[in-house]
Scaffold this active site. Sequence first.
Site, PDB file in Angstrom:
ATOM      1  N   LYS A   1       8.216   7.366  26.271  1.00 16.20           N
ATOM      2  CA  LYS A   1       8.100   8.372  27.333  1.00 16.20           C
ATOM      3  C   LYS A   1       9.224   9.421  27.247  1.00 16.20           C
ATOM      4  CE  LYS A   1       5.609   5.363  30.615  1.00 16.20           C
ATOM      5  NZ  LYS A   1       5.649   4.772  31.978  1.00 16.20           N
TER       6      LYS A   1
ATOM      7  N   TYR B   1      -3.789   8.378  32.868  1.00 17.68           N
ATOM      8  CA  TYR B   1      -3.402   7.638  34.072  1.00 17.68           C
ATOM      9  C   TYR B   1      -4.465   7.692  35.159  1.00 17.68           C
ATOM     10  CZ  TYR B   1       1.316   6.734  32.321  1.00 17.68           C
ATOM     11  OH  TYR B   1       2.398   6.258  31.597  1.00 17.68           O
TER      12      TYR B   1
ATOM     13  N   ASN C   1      10.755   4.589  33.215  1.00 17.01           N
ATOM     14  CA  ASN C   1      10.737   3.252  32.611  1.00 17.01           C
ATOM     15  C   ASN C   1      10.421   3.253  31.111  1.00 17.01           C
ATOM     16  OD1 ASN C   1       8.026   3.721  32.795  1.00 17.01           O
ATOM     17  ND2 ASN C   1       7.546   1.950  34.079  1.00 17.01           N
TER      18      ASN C   1
ATOM     19  N   HIS D   1       5.279   3.069  27.478  1.00 19.69           N
ATOM     20  CA  HIS D   1       3.957   2.630  27.930  1.00 19.69           C
ATOM     21  C   HIS D   1       3.340   1.737  26.866  1.00 19.69           C
ATOM     22  CE1 HIS D   1      -0.287   2.747  29.207  1.00 19.69           C
ATOM     23  NE2 HIS D   1      -0.562   2.950  27.932  1.00 19.69           N
TER      24      HIS D   1
ATOM     25  N   GLU E   1      -7.374   4.219  24.666  1.00 21.56           N
ATOM     26  CA  GLU E   1      -6.160   5.053  24.741  1.00 21.56           C
ATOM     27  C   GLU E   1      -5.760   5.561  23.350  1.00 21.56           C
ATOM     28  OE1 GLU E   1      -3.197   2.711  26.759  1.00 21.56           O
ATOM     29  OE2 GLU E   1      -4.245   2.819  28.680  1.00 21.56           O
TER      30      GLU E   1
HETATM   31  P1  IDP Z   1       2.785  -0.248  33.338  1.00 22.44           P
HETATM   32  O1  IDP Z   1       3.329   1.005  32.711  1.00 22.44           O
HETATM   33  O2  IDP Z   1       3.803  -1.354  33.305  1.00 22.44           O
HETATM   34  O3  IDP Z   1       1.451  -0.656  32.766  1.00 22.44           O
HETATM   35  P2  IDP Z   1       1.344   0.636  35.713  1.00 22.44           P
HETATM   36  O4  IDP Z   1       1.208  -0.162  36.975  1.00 22.44           O
HETATM   37  O5  IDP Z   1       0.148   0.795  34.856  1.00 22.44           O
HETATM   38  O6  IDP Z   1       2.580   0.030  34.892  1.00 22.44           O
HETATM   39  O7  IDP Z   1       1.883   2.086  36.140  1.00 22.44           O
HETATM   40  C1  IDP Z   1       1.866   3.149  35.207  1.00 22.44           C
HETATM   41  C2  IDP Z   1       3.168   3.892  35.339  1.00 22.44           C
HETATM   42  O8  IDP Z   1       3.214   4.509  36.610  1.00 22.44           O
HETATM   43  C3  IDP Z   1       4.420   3.031  35.291  1.00 22.44           C
HETATM   44  O9  IDP Z   1       4.842   2.726  33.984  1.00 22.44           O
HETATM   45  C4  IDP Z   1       5.423   3.909  36.016  1.00 22.44           C
HETATM   46  O10 IDP Z   1       5.902   4.938  35.140  1.00 22.44           O
HETATM   47  C5  IDP Z   1       4.551   4.557  37.092  1.00 22.44           C
HETATM   48  N1  IDP Z   1       4.589   3.803  38.355  1.00 22.44           N
HETATM   49  C6  IDP Z   1       3.940   2.669  38.670  1.00 22.44           C
HETATM   50  N2  IDP Z   1       4.205   2.279  39.916  1.00 22.44           N
HETATM   51  C7  IDP Z   1       5.041   3.209  40.423  1.00 22.44           C
HETATM   52  C8  IDP Z   1       5.664   3.369  41.704  1.00 22.44           C
HETATM   53  O11 IDP Z   1       5.513   2.571  42.628  1.00 22.44           O
HETATM   54  N3  IDP Z   1       6.460   4.478  41.843  1.00 22.44           N
HETATM   55  C9  IDP Z   1       6.660   5.388  40.852  1.00 22.44           C
HETATM   56  N4  IDP Z   1       6.079   5.269  39.629  1.00 22.44           N
HETATM   57  C10 IDP Z   1       5.283   4.189  39.424  1.00 22.44           C
HETATM   58 MG    MG Z   2      -0.403   0.306  32.909  1.00 18.99          MG
END
Ligand code: IDP
Ligand code: MG
Length: 194
Positions: free
Chosen positions: A53, A93, A156, A159, A170
């Site tokens: 990212k 997304y 974070n 992905h 994807e």
């Molecule tokens: P993942 O990346 O671990 O699969 P997902 O639940 O699919 O997690 O969420 C996609 C992305 O959305 C996350 O990696 C993060 O960047 C963002 N995200 C998820 N939940 C939150 C939140 O509560 N606040 C802000 N960003 C979030």
């Molecule tokens: Mg995800």
Amino acid sequence: MSQRRLTSNLANVTEASRWSYTFFERACIISSQSQNRMRQKGNLLERTLIIVKPDAVQRGLTGEIIRRFEARGLKIIGMKLMQVDRALAERHYDVHRERPFFPSLVEYIISAPVVVMALEGTDAIAAARATIGATKPSEAAPGSIRGDYGLEIGRNLAHGSDSVENGKLEAANFFNAAELCGGWARDVDRWVFE
Ligand code: IDP
Ligand code: MG
């Protein structure tokens, strides 16, 4: 540059691209043998899309993140630096469209270049997600990418696809067929795959 030199340079470029095409084509043909071998053993070959990212690219962690997947044994079948546009970010997304963080998530992913990789290997989905760590970096295990380098959920770092189906979808969203060399024959495959 003289016309003659230009023509000869162009001929070299064409020759080089023909050579690399032949090389990859041959590699891909050999590869189907190694894929068959994996299936014969009852192992499941999976494909996952990894995104390094924008925060990770900006922080100079691209190489470290790629290294972890490579060292794990996952095979890189496609990789490029790119700037994601809004339409692609929203498609990628889409499952989160109704969530309150969706707008900031899209802004984050389009804010700077990313490195995308398509990886293949046995249980690639679960293996890559374990290497990445829990969504919330503060809850991610030490040793995982997010556990070692992250603090906030909105920064974070990486992905990884969450299912076999999404891995295929994807990868197809981010790469066209000519950019992928699925299951090319890596010399160390027999030391990684049983
Ligand atoms: P993942 O990346 O671990 O699969 P997902 O639940 O699919 O997690 O969420 C996609 C992305 O959305 C996350 O990696 C993060 O960047 C963002 N995200 C998820 N939940 C939150 C939140 O509560 N606040 C802000 N960003 C979030
Ligand atoms: Mg995800």
